[in-house]
Design a protein around this motif. Structure first.
Motif, PDB file in Angstrom:
ATOM      1  N   ASP A   1       0.845  -1.192   0.000  1.00 45.36           N
ATOM      2  CA  ASP A   1       0.000   0.000   0.000  1.00 45.36           C
ATOM      3  C   ASP A   1       0.880   1.241   0.000  1.00 45.36           C
ATOM      4  O   ASP A   1       1.961   1.249   0.585  1.00 45.36           O
ATOM      5  CB  ASP A   1      -0.924   0.002   1.222  1.00 45.36           C
ATOM      6  CG  ASP A   1      -1.959   1.105   1.144  1.00 45.36           C
ATOM      7  OD1 ASP A   1      -2.775   1.077   0.203  1.00 45.36           O
ATOM      8  OD2 ASP A   1      -1.959   1.987   2.018  1.00 45.36           O
ATOM      9  N   LYS A   2       0.387   2.277  -0.644  1.00 45.05           N
ATOM     10  CA  LYS A   2       1.165   3.496  -0.767  1.00 45.05           C
ATOM     11  C   LYS A   2       1.099   4.321   0.519  1.00 45.05           C
ATOM     12  O   LYS A   2       0.275   4.076   1.389  1.00 45.05           O
ATOM     13  CB  LYS A   2       0.649   4.324  -1.952  1.00 45.05           C
ATOM     14  CG  LYS A   2       0.759   3.602  -3.285  1.00 45.05           C
ATOM     15  CD  LYS A   2       0.242   4.457  -4.417  1.00 45.05           C
ATOM     16  CE  LYS A   2       0.158   3.661  -5.713  1.00 45.05           C
ATOM     17  NZ  LYS A   2       1.464   3.096  -6.116  1.00 45.05           N
ATOM     18  N   ARG A   3       1.998   5.284   0.580  1.00 42.17           N
ATOM     19  CA  ARG A   3       2.041   6.157   1.743  1.00 42.17           C
ATOM     20  C   ARG A   3       1.254   7.446   1.486  1.00 42.17           C
ATOM     21  O   ARG A   3       1.053   7.830   0.333  1.00 42.17           O
ATOM     22  CB  ARG A   3       3.501   6.495   2.094  1.00 42.17           C
ATOM     23  CG  ARG A   3       3.647   7.045   3.501  1.00 42.17           C
ATOM     24  CD  ARG A   3       5.077   7.019   3.989  1.00 42.17           C
ATOM     25  NE  ARG A   3       5.141   7.381   5.395  1.00 42.17           N
ATOM     26  CZ  ARG A   3       6.250   7.474   6.097  1.00 42.17           C
ATOM     27  NH1 ARG A   3       7.406   7.229   5.522  1.00 42.17           N
ATOM     28  NH2 ARG A   3       6.215   7.791   7.373  1.00 42.17           N
TER      29      ARG A   3
ATOM     30  N   ASP B   1      -1.829   8.032   1.735  1.00 41.15           N
ATOM     31  CA  ASP B   1      -3.033   7.802   0.933  1.00 41.15           C
ATOM     32  C   ASP B   1      -4.255   7.509   1.811  1.00 41.15           C
ATOM     33  O   ASP B   1      -5.213   6.912   1.354  1.00 41.15           O
ATOM     34  CB  ASP B   1      -2.802   6.644  -0.047  1.00 41.15           C
ATOM     35  CG  ASP B   1      -2.497   5.336   0.661  1.00 41.15           C
ATOM     36  OD1 ASP B   1      -2.179   5.380   1.873  1.00 41.15           O
ATOM     37  OD2 ASP B   1      -2.590   4.278   0.012  1.00 41.15           O
TER      38      ASP B   1
ATOM     39  N   ASP C   1      -1.617   5.115   8.662  1.00 49.11           N
ATOM     40  CA  ASP C   1      -1.210   4.913   7.266  1.00 49.11           C
ATOM     41  C   ASP C   1      -0.666   3.495   7.064  1.00 49.11           C
ATOM     42  O   ASP C   1       0.410   3.156   7.544  1.00 49.11           O
ATOM     43  CB  ASP C   1      -0.153   5.956   6.900  1.00 49.11           C
ATOM     44  CG  ASP C   1       0.028   6.092   5.400  1.00 49.11           C
ATOM     45  OD1 ASP C   1      -0.408   5.197   4.657  1.00 49.11           O
ATOM     46  OD2 ASP C   1       0.624   7.110   4.986  1.00 49.11           O
ATOM     47  N   ALA C   2      -1.427   2.695   6.358  1.00 50.50           N
ATOM     48  CA  ALA C   2      -1.053   1.292   6.159  1.00 50.50           C
ATOM     49  C   ALA C   2       0.082   1.156   5.151  1.00 50.50           C
ATOM     50  O   ALA C   2       0.216   1.960   4.222  1.00 50.50           O
ATOM     51  CB  ALA C   2      -2.257   0.498   5.686  1.00 50.50           C
TER      52      ALA C   2
ATOM     53  N   ASP D   1      -7.818   3.716   5.277  1.00 50.72           N
ATOM     54  CA  ASP D   1      -6.763   3.493   4.289  1.00 50.72           C
ATOM     55  C   ASP D   1      -6.967   2.108   3.689  1.00 50.72           C
ATOM     56  O   ASP D   1      -6.519   1.103   4.242  1.00 50.72           O
ATOM     57  CB  ASP D   1      -5.384   3.602   4.954  1.00 50.72           C
ATOM     58  CG  ASP D   1      -4.260   3.565   3.925  1.00 50.72           C
ATOM     59  OD1 ASP D   1      -4.558   3.480   2.710  1.00 50.72           O
ATOM     60  OD2 ASP D   1      -3.084   3.619   4.335  1.00 50.72           O
TER      61      ASP D   1
HETATM   62 CA   LIG Z   1      -1.050   3.781   3.080  1.00 49.47          CA
END
Ligand SMILES: [Ca+2]
Length: 244
Positions: A34-36, A38, A68-69, A217
């Motif tokens: 997963d993106k940061r 986001d 944040d995942a 998230d």
């Molecule tokens: Ca994330």
């Protein structure tokens, strides 16, 4: 309010048919990155539009940054389905991880899970989805069918669950999707001294009922954005993980 966590989790089944449907059912484990920055946020449940917390106010960005995942990892083991969610940061006492579990090639969602860390203690529970006929319920505080939960809050936080396969009816195949959440009302509950179990209950009810404002998230390798898309469409499920 329709763009709730319930929507995010229950309706994830809709996207599941599109994501990974061509995957072969031979893997036992999988990871979804997963993106940061986001994390999504809605300040207007009626409107239901999801915004990037990182592009919101300072407070929204800070709050979003607390859940944040980073990734989801799932392993379908001989005795347990293990699920691990790593986060850039996990807010102690109020950051919550949850998701969907599907079984045996089915289209419908079969179970949900929620988990988090309170102080030094991780908690987790697994329960039937709204569309499931099962009455299985397992939790980290269960005397039988106990879910083993571990984790760490703060920077580099994570939650790790070991769900007995017997909790899920000893399935041959599972697939998993997850998201991290933060409900402002859970923060209030924690400040008022709610127990871990009370918070879990409140969190679970929020998955079912129309919830209050929330941060979410959805764990997906591809998605980074906001706007009118709801979280349901961007939770990425693992391929089917087999255990024959
Ligand atoms: Ca994330």
């Amino acid at each position: 309010m329709r763009h709730t966590i319930r929507v995010a989790l229950v309706a994830a089944t809709a996207s599941a048919a599109l994501i990974g449907s061509a995957a072969t059912a031979t893997a036992e484990s999988a990871a979804v990155d997963d993106k940061r920055y986001d994390v999504l946020y809605t300040s207007d449940p009626e409107e239901g539009r999801l915004k990037l917390a990182s592009q919101g106010t300072y407070q929204e960005a800070i709050t979003g940054g607390s859940i944040d995942a980073k990734s989801l990892k799932a392993n379908h083991g001989k005795e347990f389905l293990s699920i691990r969610v790593d986060l850039h940061r996990l807010g102690s006492d109020y950051g919550t991880v949850g998701g969907s579990i599907k079984l045996n090639g089915g289209v419908d969602e079969d179970a949900n899970f929620t988990a988090g860390v309170e102080g030094d203690e991780a908690w987790a529970e697994v329960y039937p989805s709204e569309t499931s006929n099962s009455d299985t319920y397992c939790a980290s505080w269960s005397s039988t069918g106990r879910v083993k939960a571990s984790g760490k809050a703060g920077v580099g936080g994570y939650v790790q669950l070991y769900i007995p396969r017997s909790c899920l009816g000893n399935p041959n195949q599972v697939r998993v999707g997850a998201a991290s959440f933060m409900y402002p009302f859970l923060v209030d509950a924690a400040r008022k001294g709610a127990t871990v179990r009370q918070q879990a209950q409140a969190s679970r009810e929020a998955l079912v009922e129309d919830g209050p404002n929330f941060y979410v998230d959805p764990i997906s390798a591809k998605y980074y954005g906001a706007g009118s898309r709801d979280a349901a469409q961007v939770i990425q499920l693992t391929p089917w993980l087999s255990r024959n």
